[in-house]
Motif scaffolding. Sequence first.
Motif, mmCIF file in Angstrom:
data_model
loop_
_atom_site.group_PDB
_atom_site.id
_atom_site.type_symbol
_atom_site.label_atom_id
_atom_site.label_comp_id
_atom_site.label_asym_id
_atom_site.label_seq_id
_atom_site.Cartn_x
_atom_site.Cartn_y
_atom_site.Cartn_z
ATOM 1 N N GLN A 30 -2.425 -68.759 -3.202
ATOM 2 C CA GLN A 30 -1.863 -69.962 -3.800
ATOM 3 C C GLN A 30 -0.370 -69.782 -4.079
ATOM 4 O OE1 GLN A 30 -6.109 -71.477 -5.673
ATOM 5 N NE2 GLN A 30 -4.545 -70.720 -7.076
ATOM 6 N N LYS A 31 0.044 -68.588 -4.445
ATOM 7 C CA LYS A 31 1.476 -68.313 -4.596
ATOM 8 C C LYS A 31 2.176 -68.400 -3.246
ATOM 9 C CE LYS A 31 1.118 -65.151 -8.556
ATOM 10 N NZ LYS A 31 1.387 -63.750 -9.018
ATOM 11 N N PHE A 32 1.554 -67.819 -2.226
ATOM 12 C CA PHE A 32 2.115 -67.850 -0.883
ATOM 13 C C PHE A 32 2.276 -69.285 -0.391
ATOM 14 C CE2 PHE A 32 1.048 -68.337 3.643
ATOM 15 C CZ PHE A 32 2.115 -67.662 4.230
ATOM 16 N N ALA A 33 1.271 -70.116 -0.638
ATOM 17 C CA ALA A 33 1.245 -71.466 -0.097
ATOM 18 C C ALA A 33 2.335 -72.359 -0.672
ATOM 19 C CB ALA A 33 -0.122 -72.104 -0.339
ATOM 20 N N GLU A 34 2.897 -71.991 -1.828
ATOM 21 C CA GLU A 34 3.940 -72.820 -2.429
ATOM 22 C C GLU A 34 5.168 -72.917 -1.525
ATOM 23 O OE1 GLU A 34 4.745 -71.287 -6.290
ATOM 24 O OE2 GLU A 34 2.733 -71.761 -7.075
ATOM 25 N N LYS A 35 5.552 -71.804 -0.902
ATOM 26 C CA LYS A 35 6.725 -71.798 -0.023
ATOM 27 C C LYS A 35 6.410 -71.250 1.369
ATOM 28 C CE LYS A 35 10.169 -71.243 -3.702
ATOM 29 N NZ LYS A 35 11.302 -70.397 -4.190
ATOM 30 N N CYS A 36 5.166 -70.818 1.571
ATOM 31 C CA CYS A 36 4.745 -70.201 2.830
ATOM 32 C C CYS A 36 5.617 -68.996 3.165
ATOM 33 C CB CYS A 36 4.759 -71.209 3.976
ATOM 34 S SG CYS A 36 3.501 -72.481 3.815
ATOM 35 N N ASP A 37 5.919 -68.209 2.136
ATOM 36 C CA ASP A 37 6.623 -66.951 2.352
ATOM 37 C C ASP A 37 6.228 -65.964 1.252
ATOM 38 O OD1 ASP A 37 8.186 -67.431 0.046
ATOM 39 O OD2 ASP A 37 9.845 -68.262 1.185
ATOM 40 N N MET A 38 6.844 -64.781 1.281
ATOM 41 C CA MET A 38 6.470 -63.714 0.355
ATOM 42 C C MET A 38 7.373 -63.641 -0.877
ATOM 43 S SD MET A 38 3.791 -62.175 1.555
ATOM 44 C CE MET A 38 3.798 -60.667 0.581
ATOM 45 N N SER A 39 8.205 -64.665 -1.101
ATOM 46 C CA SER A 39 9.205 -64.590 -2.161
ATOM 47 C C SER A 39 8.603 -64.335 -3.541
ATOM 48 C CB SER A 39 10.058 -65.861 -2.183
ATOM 49 O OG SER A 39 9.244 -67.016 -2.331
ATOM 50 N N PRO A 71 8.335 -52.938 22.000
ATOM 51 C CA PRO A 71 8.261 -53.070 23.464
ATOM 52 C C PRO A 71 9.600 -52.841 24.156
ATOM 53 C CG PRO A 71 7.053 -54.847 22.396
ATOM 54 C CD PRO A 71 7.774 -54.111 21.308
ATOM 55 N N GLN A 72 10.685 -53.082 23.451
ATOM 56 C CA GLN A 72 12.008 -52.876 24.029
ATOM 57 C C GLN A 72 12.488 -51.426 23.898
ATOM 58 O OE1 GLN A 72 13.213 -55.517 25.643
ATOM 59 N NE2 GLN A 72 11.357 -56.560 24.927
ATOM 60 N N GLY A 73 11.680 -50.583 23.271
ATOM 61 C CA GLY A 73 12.063 -49.188 23.080
ATOM 62 C C GLY A 73 12.017 -48.807 21.612
ATOM 63 N N GLU A 74 11.528 -47.613 21.323
ATOM 64 C CA GLU A 74 11.408 -47.202 19.933
ATOM 65 C C GLU A 74 12.757 -46.745 19.379
ATOM 66 O OE1 GLU A 74 10.002 -42.707 19.436
ATOM 67 O OE2 GLU A 74 8.520 -43.903 20.514
ATOM 68 N N TYR A 75 12.862 -46.844 18.065
ATOM 69 C CA TYR A 75 14.064 -46.368 17.393
ATOM 70 C C TYR A 75 13.693 -45.881 16.001
ATOM 71 C CZ TYR A 75 13.953 -51.068 15.290
ATOM 72 O OH TYR A 75 13.574 -52.212 14.642
ATOM 73 N N ARG A 76 14.598 -45.106 15.420
ATOM 74 C CA ARG A 76 14.374 -44.552 14.099
ATOM 75 C C ARG A 76 15.274 -45.216 13.066
ATOM 76 N NH1 ARG A 76 13.422 -38.079 13.655
ATOM 77 N NH2 ARG A 76 11.342 -38.031 14.585
ATOM 78 N N GLY A 77 14.834 -45.151 11.853
ATOM 79 C CA GLY A 77 15.644 -45.670 10.768
ATOM 80 C C GLY A 77 14.984 -45.393 9.438
ATOM 81 N N THR A 78 15.491 -46.029 8.399
ATOM 82 C CA THR A 78 14.944 -45.876 7.051
ATOM 83 C C THR A 78 14.424 -47.229 6.577
ATOM 84 O OG1 THR A 78 16.510 -44.121 6.530
ATOM 85 C CG2 THR A 78 15.435 -45.198 4.677
ATOM 86 N N ALA A 79 13.173 -47.268 6.152
ATOM 87 C CA ALA A 79 12.582 -48.509 5.663
ATOM 88 C C ALA A 79 13.130 -48.826 4.277
ATOM 89 C CB ALA A 79 11.062 -48.389 5.620
ATOM 90 N N LEU A 80 13.588 -50.065 4.094
ATOM 91 C CA LEU A 80 14.208 -50.468 2.839
ATOM 92 C C LEU A 80 13.298 -51.339 1.983
ATOM 93 C CD1 LEU A 80 17.721 -51.444 4.268
ATOM 94 C CD2 LEU A 80 16.991 -49.226 3.349
ATOM 95 N N GLY A 81 12.354 -52.019 2.608
ATOM 96 C CA GLY A 81 11.490 -52.957 1.908
ATOM 97 C C GLY A 81 11.118 -54.072 2.859
ATOM 98 N N ILE A 82 10.765 -55.239 2.320
ATOM 99 C CA ILE A 82 10.466 -56.397 3.145
ATOM 100 C C ILE A 82 11.371 -57.553 2.741
ATOM 101 C CG2 ILE A 82 8.051 -55.748 3.543
ATOM 102 C CD1 ILE A 82 7.321 -57.990 1.478
ATOM 103 N N ASP A 83 11.487 -58.533 3.645
ATOM 104 C CA ASP A 83 12.205 -59.747 3.292
ATOM 105 C C ASP A 83 11.204 -60.847 2.956
ATOM 106 O OD1 ASP A 83 11.206 -60.678 5.710
ATOM 107 O OD2 ASP A 83 13.136 -60.633 6.743
ATOM 108 N N GLU A 84 11.706 -62.055 2.703
ATOM 109 C CA GLU A 84 10.828 -63.146 2.289
ATOM 110 C C GLU A 84 9.815 -63.537 3.351
ATOM 111 O OE1 GLU A 84 13.223 -66.385 0.962
ATOM 112 O OE2 GLU A 84 13.804 -65.382 -0.902
#
Length: 273
Positions: free
Chosen positions: A199-208, A230-243
């Motif tokens: 129900q929280k998700f459905a208010e804006k249809c995102d993860m905000s 599919p375009q090739g793997e890469y490395r990095g540091t995960a920061l979190g998620i966006d909305e």
Amino acid sequence: MQKDSLHVRILQGLRTEWAGRDFRYLEVTGSTNDDCFRFLEEGAPHGIAVVAGKQLSGKGRRGRSWSSPAGESIYMSIGMKPDFAPERASMLTLVMALAVCRAIEDVAAEIGDSVDIGIKWPNDIVVQGSKVCGILTEMHLTGNKIQHVVIGVGMNVGRNDFEEDIRDVASSLFGDCAGEECKEALIVGVLKYFESYYQKFAEKCDMSAMMVEYIDKLVNKDREVTVLDPQGEYRGTALGIDEMGQLLVRKEDGTIEAVYAGEVSVRGIYGYV
């Protein structure tokens, strides 16, 4: 689980408006996700829940199979008839992940157990470094419109014997404490929390509305990840998620990539993650 008594106890325990109010239990089936789609096509309401004692064709993400022996796990699916764009549906995996975490924490507190629980983006629940639950979201479309969405949850509860190929990464909840009442409480808890988060998700249809809570559970956060693309793997540091529920990864060149699809793994921190 005994079919008739389980049905009664689940419905008695539910504190929801729609999630699980149509509840079906099957002793043996192919896949609870497939069953859920079939019931929806036959007219079942939004929120139908299907639980099985054993699956013969359990499904995992990216076409993998999900081991589904009898009596050792929870195999459940919830079906919906949402009114949002198809590209939003993948976020329901993250919504369900939060619901599963909350349900596990409640049952752990009830039986006096302690759990170090987290989410491996996007669909695995991890306890003390090992996978205890997988989540699979599928949808059927009519043109560009969602007809039905089904979310499947496979949760290892009291299971001790794993196949050789997953023995190093999989684990189980609660061990010998995981009786039928424990499993029933988990099912009721997942449905309760999923309805609330949905129900929280459905208010804006995102993860905000859930971003902070999700990031707090994210075992990938601030860890080195390899993105298999599919375009090739890469490395990095995960920061979190966006909305939009995408994993934000700072690549080695400093740029930030929002990862929508593909498998993400974290190496050298939590074993398989």
